[in-house]
Write a protein that holds these residues in place. Structure first.
Motif, mmCIF file in Angstrom:
data_model
loop_
_atom_site.group_PDB
_atom_site.id
_atom_site.type_symbol
_atom_site.label_atom_id
_atom_site.label_comp_id
_atom_site.label_asym_id
_atom_site.label_seq_id
_atom_site.Cartn_x
_atom_site.Cartn_y
_atom_site.Cartn_z
ATOM 1 N N SER A 11 -86.319 2.588 -5.154
ATOM 2 C CA SER A 11 -86.737 1.183 -5.136
ATOM 3 C C SER A 11 -85.815 0.333 -6.012
ATOM 4 O O SER A 11 -85.671 -0.870 -5.780
ATOM 5 C CB SER A 11 -88.195 1.037 -5.563
ATOM 6 O OG SER A 11 -88.378 1.399 -6.905
ATOM 7 N N TYR A 55 -86.799 -11.362 0.510
ATOM 8 C CA TYR A 55 -87.860 -10.405 0.836
ATOM 9 C C TYR A 55 -87.858 -9.207 -0.116
ATOM 10 O O TYR A 55 -88.905 -8.803 -0.612
ATOM 11 C CB TYR A 55 -87.726 -9.927 2.287
ATOM 12 C CG TYR A 55 -88.709 -8.841 2.631
ATOM 13 C CD1 TYR A 55 -90.035 -9.146 2.906
ATOM 14 C CD2 TYR A 55 -88.324 -7.499 2.653
ATOM 15 C CE1 TYR A 55 -90.947 -8.158 3.205
ATOM 16 C CE2 TYR A 55 -89.230 -6.504 2.945
ATOM 17 C CZ TYR A 55 -90.539 -6.836 3.224
ATOM 18 O OH TYR A 55 -91.442 -5.843 3.498
ATOM 19 N N THR A 56 -86.689 -8.635 -0.385
ATOM 20 C CA THR A 56 -86.644 -7.438 -1.230
ATOM 21 C C THR A 56 -87.048 -7.748 -2.670
ATOM 22 O O THR A 56 -87.768 -6.966 -3.293
ATOM 23 C CB THR A 56 -85.252 -6.775 -1.205
ATOM 24 O OG1 THR A 56 -84.267 -7.724 -1.576
ATOM 25 C CG2 THR A 56 -84.935 -6.213 0.156
ATOM 26 N N TRP A 58 -88.988 -10.280 -3.623
ATOM 27 C CA TRP A 58 -90.410 -10.610 -3.560
ATOM 28 C C TRP A 58 -91.249 -9.337 -3.485
ATOM 29 O O TRP A 58 -92.282 -9.210 -4.135
ATOM 30 C CB TRP A 58 -90.659 -11.491 -2.350
ATOM 31 C CG TRP A 58 -92.013 -12.157 -2.284
ATOM 32 C CD1 TRP A 58 -93.091 -11.967 -3.108
ATOM 33 C CD2 TRP A 58 -92.421 -13.128 -1.333
ATOM 34 N NE1 TRP A 58 -94.137 -12.756 -2.720
ATOM 35 C CE2 TRP A 58 -93.750 -13.487 -1.619
ATOM 36 C CE3 TRP A 58 -91.795 -13.728 -0.250
ATOM 37 C CZ2 TRP A 58 -94.456 -14.412 -0.875
ATOM 38 C CZ3 TRP A 58 -92.508 -14.655 0.483
ATOM 39 C CH2 TRP A 58 -93.818 -14.995 0.173
ATOM 40 N N THR A 59 -90.794 -8.367 -2.709
ATOM 41 C CA THR A 59 -91.513 -7.097 -2.602
ATOM 42 C C THR A 59 -91.487 -6.350 -3.928
ATOM 43 O O THR A 59 -92.491 -5.775 -4.346
ATOM 44 C CB THR A 59 -90.909 -6.230 -1.481
ATOM 45 O OG1 THR A 59 -91.004 -6.963 -0.253
ATOM 46 C CG2 THR A 59 -91.632 -4.919 -1.339
ATOM 47 N N TRP A 60 -90.358 -6.349 -4.610
ATOM 48 C CA TRP A 60 -90.253 -5.650 -5.895
ATOM 49 C C TRP A 60 -91.245 -6.208 -6.915
ATOM 50 O O TRP A 60 -91.959 -5.478 -7.575
ATOM 51 C CB TRP A 60 -88.831 -5.751 -6.428
ATOM 52 C CG TRP A 60 -88.674 -5.195 -7.805
ATOM 53 C CD1 TRP A 60 -88.795 -5.874 -8.976
ATOM 54 C CD2 TRP A 60 -88.400 -3.845 -8.180
ATOM 55 N NE1 TRP A 60 -88.607 -5.042 -10.046
ATOM 56 C CE2 TRP A 60 -88.356 -3.788 -9.589
ATOM 57 C CE3 TRP A 60 -88.161 -2.684 -7.471
ATOM 58 C CZ2 TRP A 60 -88.095 -2.629 -10.289
ATOM 59 C CZ3 TRP A 60 -87.904 -1.521 -8.171
ATOM 60 C CH2 TRP A 60 -87.875 -1.504 -9.557
ATOM 61 N N THR A 63 -95.618 -6.562 -5.379
ATOM 62 C CA THR A 63 -96.424 -5.494 -4.799
ATOM 63 C C THR A 63 -97.484 -5.059 -5.794
ATOM 64 O O THR A 63 -97.175 -4.695 -6.925
ATOM 65 C CB THR A 63 -95.555 -4.294 -4.386
ATOM 66 O OG1 THR A 63 -94.621 -4.723 -3.398
ATOM 67 C CG2 THR A 63 -96.395 -3.171 -3.815
ATOM 68 N N GLN A 76 -97.870 -6.632 -0.606
ATOM 69 C CA GLN A 76 -96.532 -6.060 -0.590
ATOM 70 C C GLN A 76 -95.551 -7.176 -0.260
ATOM 71 O O GLN A 76 -95.209 -7.396 0.888
ATOM 72 C CB GLN A 76 -96.437 -4.916 0.419
ATOM 73 C CG GLN A 76 -97.281 -3.726 0.030
ATOM 74 C CD GLN A 76 -97.331 -2.651 1.091
ATOM 75 O OE1 GLN A 76 -97.286 -2.941 2.268
ATOM 76 N NE2 GLN A 76 -97.442 -1.416 0.661
ATOM 77 N N GLY A 77 -95.149 -7.889 -1.306
ATOM 78 C CA GLY A 77 -94.293 -9.047 -1.107
ATOM 79 C C GLY A 77 -95.054 -10.110 -0.349
ATOM 80 O O GLY A 77 -96.178 -10.458 -0.715
ATOM 81 N N THR A 102 -93.286 1.467 3.403
ATOM 82 C CA THR A 102 -93.256 0.078 2.944
ATOM 83 C C THR A 102 -93.607 -0.019 1.467
ATOM 84 O O THR A 102 -93.743 -1.107 0.940
ATOM 85 C CB THR A 102 -94.240 -0.782 3.751
ATOM 86 O OG1 THR A 102 -95.535 -0.202 3.651
ATOM 87 C CG2 THR A 102 -93.824 -0.879 5.197
ATOM 88 N N THR A 103 -93.754 1.118 0.801
ATOM 89 C CA THR A 103 -94.067 1.110 -0.620
ATOM 90 C C THR A 103 -92.777 1.226 -1.420
ATOM 91 O O THR A 103 -91.697 1.402 -0.869
ATOM 92 C CB THR A 103 -95.005 2.276 -0.993
ATOM 93 O OG1 THR A 103 -94.323 3.512 -0.807
ATOM 94 C CG2 THR A 103 -96.271 2.246 -0.152
#
Length: 145
Positions: A11, A55-56, A58-60, A63, A76-77, A102-103
């Motif tokens: 990640s 997106y990446t 925001w997901t980091w 989540t 998840q983001g 997606t985790t």
């Protein structure tokens, strides 16, 4: 109760990809001001690279898993899911940790709810999460924990 997401080594690579995408998107106009900008390159940068970077990242940072008396809320983001606890049938450890994941962790779990619906989760402290969710719904079964 709010649970942070577990984050693994891969990640961190996802986060670095997001940072690189944002860097390219922000500095591209300054680097190529004196050259003729190709329309396809501009479309690729602002249509794919910039959204991927946003997106990446925001997901980091976005989540988490929120457990209430009635629902499991998965954030998840930009993706949000609210699952009624009485709809959850089984939570099982994933046998393919990086496939369709997606985790932010290779050690993740699949929540089966309603007929044929699933979502992947990876709370930081899975034992505490399991104890809490069982306090709200003792009918939920756990596999490979």
């Amino acid at each position: 109760m709010k649970f942070k997401a577990r984050k693994d080594w891969y990640s961190v690579l996802i986060l670095l990809i997001g940072i690189i995408c944002l860097y390219i998107s922000i500095y591209y106009p300054f680097i190529h001001t004196r050259h003729h900008n190709d329309d396809l390159t501009v479309l690729l940068i602002y249509g794919f690279v910039l959204p991927l970077g946003i997106y990446t990242i925001w997901t980091w940072f976005g989540t988490s898993y929120i457990l209430t008396e009635e629902k499991l809320i998965v954030k998840q983001g930009p993706i949000r899911k609210a699952i009624e606890l009485h709809d959850i049938e089984v939570i099982e450890k994933s046998s393919q940790p990086l496939v369709n994941n997606t985790t932010l962790s290779a050690e993740n779990f699949i929540v089966h709810y309603r007929p044929n619906k699933t979502v992947r989760i990876a709370p930081e402290h899975i034992d505490v999460f399991i104890n809490e969710i069982q306090n709200y719904n003792s009918r939920i079964r756990f596999h490979n924990h």
